[in-house]
Design a protein around this motif. Structure first.
Motif, PDB file in Angstrom:
ATOM      1  N   ARG A  40       0.820  -1.210   0.000  1.00 13.50           N
ATOM      2  CA  ARG A  40       0.000   0.000   0.000  1.00 13.50           C
ATOM      3  C   ARG A  40       0.855   1.262   0.000  1.00 13.50           C
ATOM      4  N   SER A  41       2.138   1.127   0.246  1.00 12.78           N
ATOM      5  CA  SER A  41       3.001   2.304   0.301  1.00 12.78           C
ATOM      6  C   SER A  41       3.320   2.850  -1.098  1.00 12.78           C
ATOM      7  N   LEU A  42       3.061   2.097  -2.160  1.00 12.07           N
ATOM      8  CA  LEU A  42       3.318   2.581  -3.513  1.00 12.07           C
ATOM      9  C   LEU A  42       2.385   3.744  -3.828  1.00 12.07           C
ATOM     10  N   SER A  43       2.946   4.815  -4.296  1.00 13.24           N
ATOM     11  CA  SER A  43       2.200   6.042  -4.527  1.00 13.24           C
ATOM     12  C   SER A  43       1.335   5.948  -5.781  1.00 13.24           C
ATOM     13  N   LEU A  44       0.047   6.136  -5.611  1.00 10.66           N
ATOM     14  CA  LEU A  44      -0.888   6.089  -6.731  1.00 10.66           C
ATOM     15  C   LEU A  44      -0.851   7.389  -7.531  1.00 10.66           C
ATOM     16  N   LYS A  45      -0.580   8.522  -6.857  1.00 11.36           N
ATOM     17  CA  LYS A  45      -0.488   9.803  -7.559  1.00 11.36           C
ATOM     18  C   LYS A  45       0.702   9.807  -8.513  1.00 11.36           C
ATOM     19  N   ARG A  46       1.844   9.335  -8.028  1.00 15.05           N
ATOM     20  CA  ARG A  46       3.024   9.278  -8.889  1.00 15.05           C
ATOM     21  C   ARG A  46       2.801   8.312 -10.055  1.00 15.05           C
ATOM     22  N   TYR A  47       2.125   7.214  -9.764  1.00 10.86           N
ATOM     23  CA  TYR A  47       1.832   6.239 -10.817  1.00 10.86           C
ATOM     24  C   TYR A  47       1.011   6.879 -11.932  1.00 10.86           C
ATOM     25  N   VAL A  48      -0.035   7.600 -11.573  1.00 13.08           N
ATOM     26  CA  VAL A  48      -0.887   8.226 -12.585  1.00 13.08           C
ATOM     27  C   VAL A  48      -0.107   9.299 -13.341  1.00 13.08           C
ATOM     28  N   PHE A  49       0.638  10.125 -12.619  1.00 10.96           N
ATOM     29  CA  PHE A  49       1.364  11.226 -13.243  1.00 10.96           C
ATOM     30  C   PHE A  49       2.488  10.738 -14.160  1.00 10.96           C
ATOM     31  N   LEU A  50       3.251   9.740 -13.715  1.00 10.78           N
ATOM     32  CA  LEU A  50       4.420   9.314 -14.479  1.00 10.78           C
ATOM     33  C   LEU A  50       4.114   8.218 -15.496  1.00 10.78           C
ATOM     34  N   SER A  51       2.949   7.607 -15.405  1.00  9.40           N
ATOM     35  CA  SER A  51       2.550   6.632 -16.425  1.00  9.40           C
ATOM     36  C   SER A  51       1.797   7.292 -17.569  1.00  9.40           C
ATOM     37  N   ALA A  52       1.305   8.483 -17.344  1.00  2.00           N
ATOM     38  CA  ALA A  52       0.522   9.184 -18.373  1.00  2.00           C
ATOM     39  C   ALA A  52       1.303   9.403 -19.674  1.00  2.00           C
ATOM     40  N   PRO A  53       2.589   9.808 -19.642  1.00  2.00           N
ATOM     41  CA  PRO A  53       3.296   9.977 -20.917  1.00  2.00           C
ATOM     42  C   PRO A  53       3.394   8.679 -21.718  1.00  2.00           C
ATOM     43  N   TRP A  99       7.892   1.294 -18.916  1.00  7.36           N
ATOM     44  CA  TRP A  99       7.706  -0.092 -18.473  1.00  7.36           C
ATOM     45  C   TRP A  99       8.787  -0.497 -17.476  1.00  7.36           C
ATOM     46  N   ILE A 100      10.041  -0.212 -17.811  1.00  4.75           N
ATOM     47  CA  ILE A 100      11.154  -0.575 -16.930  1.00  4.75           C
ATOM     48  C   ILE A 100      11.018   0.127 -15.587  1.00  4.75           C
ATOM     49  N   ASN A 101      10.624   1.374 -15.623  1.00  2.07           N
ATOM     50  CA  ASN A 101      10.478   2.134 -14.395  1.00  2.07           C
ATOM     51  C   ASN A 101       9.372   1.559 -13.516  1.00  2.07           C
ATOM     52  N   LEU A 102       8.261   1.158 -14.123  1.00  5.40           N
ATOM     53  CA  LEU A 102       7.186   0.550 -13.332  1.00  5.40           C
ATOM     54  C   LEU A 102       7.650  -0.750 -12.678  1.00  5.40           C
ATOM     55  N   ILE A 103       8.430  -1.533 -13.385  1.00  6.09           N
ATOM     56  CA  ILE A 103       8.953  -2.771 -12.801  1.00  6.09           C
ATOM     57  C   ILE A 103       9.893  -2.449 -11.643  1.00  6.09           C
ATOM     58  N   PHE A 104      10.753  -1.443 -11.812  1.00  2.12           N
ATOM     59  CA  PHE A 104      11.640  -1.041 -10.718  1.00  2.12           C
ATOM     60  C   PHE A 104      10.851  -0.546  -9.512  1.00  2.12           C
ATOM     61  N   VAL A 105       9.778   0.178  -9.735  1.00  2.00           N
ATOM     62  CA  VAL A 105       8.964   0.667  -8.617  1.00  2.00           C
ATOM     63  C   VAL A 105       8.323  -0.501  -7.879  1.00  2.00           C
ATOM     64  N   VAL A 106       7.855  -1.488  -8.614  1.00  2.00           N
ATOM     65  CA  VAL A 106       7.257  -2.656  -7.963  1.00  2.00           C
ATOM     66  C   VAL A 106       8.302  -3.386  -7.124  1.00  2.00           C
ATOM     67  N   VAL A 107       9.516  -3.500  -7.640  1.00  2.00           N
ATOM     68  CA  VAL A 107      10.556  -4.248  -6.940  1.00  2.00           C
ATOM     69  C   VAL A 107      11.191  -3.431  -5.824  1.00  2.00           C
ATOM     70  N   PHE A 108      11.543  -2.175  -6.086  1.00  5.69           N
ATOM     71  CA  PHE A 108      12.328  -1.394  -5.137  1.00  5.69           C
ATOM     72  C   PHE A 108      11.539  -0.344  -4.353  1.00  5.69           C
ATOM     73  N   GLY A 109      10.316  -0.061  -4.723  1.00  8.29           N
ATOM     74  CA  GLY A 109       9.514   0.900  -3.985  1.00  8.29           C
ATOM     75  C   GLY A 109       9.481   2.275  -4.642  1.00  8.29           C
ATOM     76  N   ASN A 110       8.937   3.239  -3.904  1.00  8.06           N
ATOM     77  CA  ASN A 110       8.679   4.576  -4.440  1.00  8.06           C
ATOM     78  C   ASN A 110       9.945   5.341  -4.829  1.00  8.06           C
ATOM     79  N   ARG A 111      11.077   5.010  -4.267  1.00  8.47           N
ATOM     80  CA  ARG A 111      12.302   5.734  -4.615  1.00  8.47           C
ATOM     81  C   ARG A 111      12.707   5.496  -6.076  1.00  8.47           C
ATOM     82  N   ALA A 112      12.237   4.439  -6.665  1.00  4.55           N
ATOM     83  CA  ALA A 112      12.588   4.139  -8.062  1.00  4.55           C
ATOM     84  C   ALA A 112      11.920   5.098  -9.036  1.00  4.55           C
ATOM     85  N   TRP A 113      10.921   5.867  -8.578  1.00  2.00           N
ATOM     86  CA  TRP A 113      10.309   6.859  -9.477  1.00  2.00           C
ATOM     87  C   TRP A 113      11.332   7.898  -9.920  1.00  2.00           C
TER      88      TRP A 113
END
Length: 171
Positions: A40-53, A99-113
């Motif tokens: 639950r610690s994964l940021s949904l706001k960052r996900y929406v903002f950085l996945s949009a491009p 895609w790579i960034n989303l995988i890193f976020v899943v593995v390493f957490g919010n700092r991977a953004w």
């Protein structure tokens, strides 16, 4: 066998777009499932903002390259080539990095953004190196038209100086 190249391009585009959509769906589904269940610690706001491009680029590539057919089933337009160099290639790079960034976020957490900053950093680096290369190229052209190299003498000038004739004054 009319329009064989256009038909093969249409088939290639269709399969590549299908593959791209499936990969995008899988990666985003894994992120969202993990976000709403275990992490639950994964940021949904960052996900929406950085996945949009990446999603916008994928939508644009879909509109650009999807083949269209006439009502009778014949090919109307094959779509643009998805393997084209230049801007299309850059858009694929951004999509892959998303895609790579989303995988890193899943593995390493919010700092991977923060890794997403590689894209604008690379764009700035490319622009600066291109501009400096262009500046040095244009600067060399301006110097060449003014008389070329002043140190080297032509054979004629060397012979004239050897005979004691007309001397060339260099500034």
């Amino acid at each position: 066998m009319a329009q064989k190249a256009a038909k093969s391009l249409a088939v290639r585009n269709t399969s590549r777009l299908k593959q791209t959509h499936l990969i995008t769906l899988a990666i985003h589904a894994v992120f969202l499932i993990l976000r709403f269940t275990f992490r639950r610690s994964l940021s949904l706001k960052r996900y929406v903002f950085l996945s949009a491009p990446g999603l916008a680029i994928e939508f644009y590539l879909e509109r650009l390259a999807r083949p269209t057919y006439k009502p009778d089933g014949s090919l109307h337009r094959a779509g643009e080539d998805l393997d084209a160099a230049g801007l299309t290639e850059f858009m694929w790079d951004i999509l892959y990095w998303t895609w790579i960034n989303l995988i890193f976020v899943v593995v390493f957490g919010n700092r991977a953004w923060w890794l997403y900053l590689v894209v604008p950093g690379y764009a700035i680096y490319s622009a600066v190196t291109t501009a400096s290369g262009l500046k040095s190229m244009l600067g060399g052209m301006a110097g060449a038209g003014a008389g070329g190299e002043n140190d080297a003498q032509s054979k004629r000038q060397a012979k004239m100086e050897k005979r004691g004739g007309q001397r060339v004054a260099y500034r």
